[in-house]
Motif scaffolding. Structure first.
Motif, PDB file in Angstrom:
ATOM      1  N   LYS A 192       0.876  -1.181   0.000  1.00 48.80           N
ATOM      2  CA  LYS A 192       0.000   0.000   0.000  1.00 48.80           C
ATOM      3  C   LYS A 192       0.908   1.223   0.000  1.00 48.80           C
ATOM      4  CE  LYS A 192      -4.598  -0.718   0.681  1.00 48.80           C
ATOM      5  NZ  LYS A 192      -4.757  -1.522  -0.540  1.00 48.80           N
ATOM      6  N   ASP A 213      -2.469   0.556  -4.639  1.00 48.53           N
ATOM      7  CA  ASP A 213      -1.894  -0.777  -4.502  1.00 48.53           C
ATOM      8  C   ASP A 213      -0.685  -0.843  -5.418  1.00 48.53           C
ATOM      9  OD1 ASP A 213      -3.738  -1.923  -2.710  1.00 48.53           O
ATOM     10  OD2 ASP A 213      -5.214  -2.011  -4.335  1.00 48.53           O
ATOM     11  N   TRP A 214       0.477  -0.852  -4.821  1.00 49.85           N
ATOM     12  CA  TRP A 214       1.697  -0.922  -5.640  1.00 49.85           C
ATOM     13  C   TRP A 214       1.830  -2.344  -6.181  1.00 49.85           C
ATOM     14  CZ3 TRP A 214       4.741   2.016  -8.186  1.00 49.85           C
ATOM     15  CH2 TRP A 214       5.978   1.543  -8.605  1.00 49.85           C
TER      16      TRP A 214
END
Lengths: 308, 264
Positions: free
Chosen positions: B52, B186-187
């Motif tokens: 995150k 959201d990475w």
């Protein structure tokens, strides 16, 4: 649930990967093949880059075949003399095959040859094995066969018998010139290197139909040959291409070593011809899948360069 | 006489400073554009599955905002498929995509083409069409290829989750002097380890009027770092270790099964 893979640089659900290992390990113990022709595409489906999928699978097969080979060896199903000759030939053939691929990559059109070799080899092996074992099973039902390979062994002669270095292979109960497995090993090695697979699914039919070995010894000896081939492939890939993902291999082998044991135990309950027809069906299903992939338009027309 | 000149000059200087202060004042009252990213280091651990990421800051009241997370442009070699012999889909060769970022994630407060002129989007590389104009795609002979291959490249990267444009997704909280903004994203775990550039653009009247930038790093830690280092630095040992552990695991299970299932 998730585990990050340091070489593949992606994250996977470890339950899925252990499950894949279990399923392919089971086939490995059952048929004496490495299962690379199934595992590599499955790994690509869960997002592993192709080169890493192929190299890591070889690492995993080391564990599965060591496990399966050990069990078969205890059952007296490994013909070490035959296995060593095939492996030796396979190494030489592999070296030749790699050079062939290099030349083709330079000239262009390698992909076409690889795919066509794959389809033709899988198709021929699958269809032949399917009908051969089907007719054997029918005969068996009619109650006319004992060990069906025994009478065939007497038919051989002529050219094969005239070769020098005639050797008796006790475990397999056959007599061949030592040159025969050596040359067949080279042949399989060349094809396997071109296709980028271990070659178990070609080696197994070669042992059954050309070396006339009994099915159970074929499985054990096949695993023996696969073990050595994959040790070589893993070390070479790790050393020169850095494409072996050890964590991915660990997850796969947790599943596959158990799968291989289950497969070996299951194999003992099945007749040789039943095993052959099952392998034939799997090989044919994979052939159909590859043909469909060739004919249907892919959803994405690009992929990262590197490997085939 | 000399003193008079000095006095006049001083007076002029004072006026100039006051004028400058007055011009600067409204801007100072409206918070200048800022941007922070949290965390600034994303550790890749054994159980890493993306992270995150929160990008936040202050902006002027009436500016629209555009956020871009990217890597510096590089060349990417891609294999492409086409029909061989009119029937089979095959890899036909390699294409070179020159000057593409590995990761390109853009979000904004409104549609990019409504708030920014084409020229500005081009200059700051905001939007796929702007990127497409700057990127050169060549086949293996160095000839340019059709535009559809760039679109295909975008589709490929979007499927990989490392390219994305989300217009109208930045939300703001209004304050007295300006707006606070925050983007929680959201990475994607598919993005490789490395340093990523975070840029926020304040947009007004079709132009970029302010810009703030920062970076964050995604890095391998612990066992993941050790293993990937070993795979390259001690490749032979790594290969032998991989084989040895696999063989031991195989034999060990073989032995266990022998003991456990003696009836087989």
């Amino acid at each position: 649930m998730y585990m990050y893979l340091p070489i593949a640089l992606t994250s996977v659900n470890y339950l899925v990967v252990v499950g894949l290992g279990l399923a392919v390990g089971l086939l490995s113990g059952l048929f004496g093949v490495g299962g690379g022709f199934l595992m590599t595409p499955l790994l690509m489906m869960i997002g592993i880059p192709p080169t890493i999928a192929a190299a890591t699978d070889a690492n995993q097969i080391v564990a599965a075949s060591a496990s399966g080979c050990f069990s078969h060896w205890r059952l007296g199903n490994v013909d070490i003399k035959m296995g060593l000759l095939l492996t030796l030939g396979g190494f030489a053939g592999g070296a030749v095959g790699v050079q062939v691929i290099k030349a083709l990559l330079a000239a262009g059109g390698a992909d076409f040859l690889i795919k066509m070799t794959y389809v033709v080899m899988l198709g021929v092996v699958g269809i032949f094995m399917f009908f051969e074992s089907l007719s054997a099973l029918k005969k068996q039902k009619a109650g006319t066969t004992k060990e069906h390979h025994a009478p065939k062994a007497e038919k051989k002669g002529g050219f094969f018998a005239s070769l020098p270095m005639q050797t008796h292979f006790e475990k397999s109960g056959v007599t061949h010139s030592a040159l025969v497995p050596l040359v067949l090993g080279v042949f399989v090695g060349v094809l396997a290197a071109i296709m980028g697979v271990g070659g178990g699914f070609i080696m197994v039919p070669v042992m059954i139909y050309m070396l006339r070995m009994p099915m159970h010894v074929v499985v054990g000896t096949g695993l023996f040959q696969v073990l050595f081939t994959c040790i070589e492939v893993t070390i070479l890939q790790a050393y020169s291409n850095h494409t072996v993902d050890f964590f991915l291999a660990l997850l796969l082998l947790i599943g596959s070593v158990f799968g291989a044991q289950i497969g070996t135990a299951l194999g003992k309950k099945l007749h040789g011809d039943q095993l052959k027809i099952l392998l034939a069906i799997i090989v044919l299903v994979v052939t159909v899948k590859i043909v469909l992939e060739l004919v249907l338009e892919p959803s994405i027309l690009l992929s990262y360069a590197g490997g085939h | 006489m000399k003193r008079t000149v000095m006095t006049v000059l001083k007076q002029w200087a004072a006026v100039a400073v006051a004028a400058a202060a007055m011009i600067a004042l409204p801007a100072a009252a409206q918070a200048a554009l800022t941007c922070q990213v949290n965390p600034t280091k994303v550790p890749i651990t054994l159980s890493y599955h993306g992270a995150k990421l929160t990008i936040s800051g202050q902006s002027a009241l009436n500016d629209e905002l555009v956020l871009k997370i990217s890597t510096p442009p590089k060349d990417a070699a891609m294999k492409y498929k086409g029909k061989a012999a009119g029937l089979f889909w095959m890899k036909k060769g390699t294409m070179e995509f020159k000057g593409v970022p590995q990761v390109y994630l853009v979000s904004s407060t409104a549609k990019l083409n409504l708030i920014l002129s084409d020229a500005e989007r081009q200059q700051y590389q905001l939007g796929y069409d702007a990127m497409g104009n700057a990127v050169k795609v060549e086949d293996s002979k160095g000839q340019p290829v059709e535009r559809k291959w760039f679109d295909e490249f975008i589709r490929f990267k979007e499927k990989e989750m490392v390219y994305n444009i989300q217009e109208g997704t930045i939300t703001r909280k209004h304050g007295e002097n300006g707006n606070a903004f925050e983007v929680v994203m959201d990475w994607p775990y598919q993005a490789a380890p490395g340093v990523y550039n975070v840029e926020v653009f304040a947009v007004n009247g079709g132009k970029v009027v302010d810009k703030a930038a920062t970076t964050f790093e995604v890095e391998r830690t612990g066992l993941i770092a050790a293993l990937s280092k070993m795979a390259v630095d001690q490749a032979a040992l790594y290969g032998i270790m991989a084989v040895a552990i696999a063989m031991m695991a195989g034999f060990a299970v073989g032995v266990i099964f022998k003991k456990g299932g003696g009836s087989h």
